[in-house]
Enzyme design. Structure first.
Site, PDB file in Angstrom:
ATOM      1  N   HIS A  56      -5.321  10.546  35.437  1.00  0.00           N
ATOM      2  CA  HIS A  56      -5.412   9.944  36.776  1.00  0.00           C
ATOM      3  C   HIS A  56      -6.460   8.836  36.826  1.00  0.00           C
ATOM      4  O   HIS A  56      -6.866   8.420  37.908  1.00  0.00           O
ATOM      5  CB  HIS A  56      -5.766  11.007  37.815  1.00  0.00           C
ATOM      6  CG  HIS A  56      -4.828  12.169  37.850  1.00  0.00           C
ATOM      7  ND1 HIS A  56      -3.474  12.015  38.023  1.00  0.00           N
ATOM      8  CD2 HIS A  56      -5.046  13.503  37.719  1.00  0.00           C
ATOM      9  CE1 HIS A  56      -2.892  13.210  38.010  1.00  0.00           C
ATOM     10  NE2 HIS A  56      -3.825  14.119  37.816  1.00  0.00           N
ATOM     11  N   LYS A 104      -9.638  18.675  44.424  1.00  0.00           N
ATOM     12  CA  LYS A 104      -8.281  18.427  44.900  1.00  0.00           C
ATOM     13  C   LYS A 104      -7.527  19.752  45.008  1.00  0.00           C
ATOM     14  O   LYS A 104      -7.697  20.645  44.176  1.00  0.00           O
ATOM     15  CB  LYS A 104      -7.529  17.488  43.950  1.00  0.00           C
ATOM     16  CG  LYS A 104      -8.192  16.135  43.778  1.00  0.00           C
ATOM     17  CD  LYS A 104      -7.340  15.157  42.979  1.00  0.00           C
ATOM     18  CE  LYS A 104      -6.936  15.645  41.617  1.00  0.00           C
ATOM     19  NZ  LYS A 104      -8.088  15.967  40.740  1.00  0.00           N
ATOM     20  N   ASP A 109      -7.322  23.761  39.718  1.00  0.00           N
ATOM     21  CA  ASP A 109      -8.610  23.172  40.081  1.00  0.00           C
ATOM     22  C   ASP A 109      -9.372  24.075  41.042  1.00  0.00           C
ATOM     23  O   ASP A 109     -10.561  24.346  40.862  1.00  0.00           O
ATOM     24  CB  ASP A 109      -8.398  21.802  40.729  1.00  0.00           C
ATOM     25  CG  ASP A 109      -7.916  20.747  39.748  1.00  0.00           C
ATOM     26  OD1 ASP A 109      -7.747  21.062  38.557  1.00  0.00           O
ATOM     27  OD2 ASP A 109      -7.707  19.605  40.186  1.00  0.00           O
ATOM     28  N   HIS A 215       1.235  14.256  39.656  1.00  0.00           N
ATOM     29  CA  HIS A 215       1.622  14.770  38.345  1.00  0.00           C
ATOM     30  C   HIS A 215       3.125  14.605  38.118  1.00  0.00           C
ATOM     31  O   HIS A 215       3.670  15.163  37.166  1.00  0.00           O
ATOM     32  CB  HIS A 215       1.268  16.247  38.216  1.00  0.00           C
ATOM     33  CG  HIS A 215      -0.159  16.558  38.512  1.00  0.00           C
ATOM     34  ND1 HIS A 215      -0.585  16.953  39.766  1.00  0.00           N
ATOM     35  CD2 HIS A 215      -1.258  16.519  37.724  1.00  0.00           C
ATOM     36  CE1 HIS A 215      -1.891  17.148  39.731  1.00  0.00           C
ATOM     37  NE2 HIS A 215      -2.329  16.891  38.515  1.00  0.00           N
TER      38      HIS A 215
END
Length: 329
Positions: A56, A104, A109, A215
């Protein structure tokens, strides 16, 4: 698969080495490449730590520096970093003001940052970003995904921390900016994860993915390719509709490229998004156009709108000096 790499197993380590060498005045690489941190730390300041899967870029390491993050933890491509990376980063940059994790909203995560917060020895608080209005749930998240609005949270809270705000105030501000921020994106092509060696999904020449995730996750629906004006109208309709009565007054408009979109096209999208917002009584008081939160080489873009107040505008305008974002006021 055509990529400028030496091998799938070394692409992340070589990229991190190159990034930190190129920006050695701003950042340094942590032991075992677990994190990237500021070259110079400020005693007493709240430390901001973020991170996520690689692919990213420039998010998140590109936003480490004065006025934004103190450290960023890079996972493998599209894979969450591990709790030990987050613990190591927090320990390296904590300067007596506590640590704020900016995360995020993706399951890996969130889970790993939660584990790190529980294991950390000092005071840790967390802001979870969930600005994507495309879908409520996906295979990667429970609730909305955190996407390009994360940049705005990191910038505004980073400036507040730089100005001396305490940990509780930084968290409250981060939550408020997130609540005033909405995003949605579209894909014209897929991306190819190096380890997979083939595109994540396939689009016909006349198709686009409306509401794609960063993604390559599916969006709201697959539709026929349409002109930029039609794309902007649908994205802004979704964003403004979700903001509801708050979609009035001054705003930041971020037009973000996913990695394979020329600047010319991003500015076309900006002009059409601006016109759509102004029809709805939203004045673009601050703008950012460029490639900031990517999905490898995906062609496409996202639009992000953050409704401003005096405090958010002041912190957005504050000086920032990172590899990917810098200005003086």
């Amino acid at each position: 698969m055509k990529k400028l790499i030496n091998g799938v197993d070394t692409v992340l380590s070589e990229s991190l080495d190159g990034f930190c060498a190129a920006h050695a005045d701003i950042v340094t690489l942590g032991e075992e490449r677990k994190f990237v941190r500021r070259a110079t730390l400020t005693p007493g300041k709240v430390a901001l730590v973020s991170g996520g899967g690689s692919g990213h870029e420039p998010l998140h390491a590109g936003f480490v520096g004065h006025g934004m993050l103190d450290a960023a933890c890079p996972g493998q491509v599209f894979t969450s970093p591990t709790p030990d990376q987050m613990l190591a980063a927090a320990a390296a940059v904590e300067q007596g003001g506590g640590v704020l994790f900016i995360v995020k909203n993706y399951e890996g995560d969130v889970m790993n940052f939660e584990m790190a917060a529980e294991m950390a020895s000092g005071e840790v608080m967390t802001v979870v970003t969930n600005d994507d209005v495309a879908v409520e749930n996906s295979d990667f998240s429970t609730g909305r995904r955190g996407v390009a609005g994360t940049l705005i949270v990191e910038k505004v809270v980073g400036a507040a921390a730089e100005a001396g705000a305490d940990l509780a105030a930084c968290k409250a501000l981060g939550d408020r900016v997130n609540a005033r921020t909405r995003s949605m994106g579209i894909a014209l092509t897929s991306c190819t994860v190096p380890a997979a060696g083939k595109p994540t999904f396939t689009l016909a020449e006349d198709e686009m993915e409306m509401g794609v995730g960063i993604h390559g996750e599916p969006g709201r629906r697959r539709v026929k390719l349409m002109p930029a004006a039609g794309i902007a109208a649908e994205l802004i309709e979704a964003i403004a509709g979700d903001l509801g009565a708050e979609a009035r007054g001054d705003a930041i408009l971020l037009v973000n490229g996913f990695g394979g979109t020329p600047a010319m096209e991003l500015y076309v999208m900006y002009e059409n998004a601006r016109a759509e917002l102004e029809k709805r009584g939203v004045r673009i008081a601050r703008s950012l156009v460029g490639t900031y939160v990517t999905s490898l080489e995906m062609a496409g873009c996202s639009l992000t709108v953050t409704m401003l107040d005096e405090e958010i505008a002041r912190h957005w305008d504050a000086p920032v000096h990172t590899a990917a974002l810098r200005w003086k006021m």
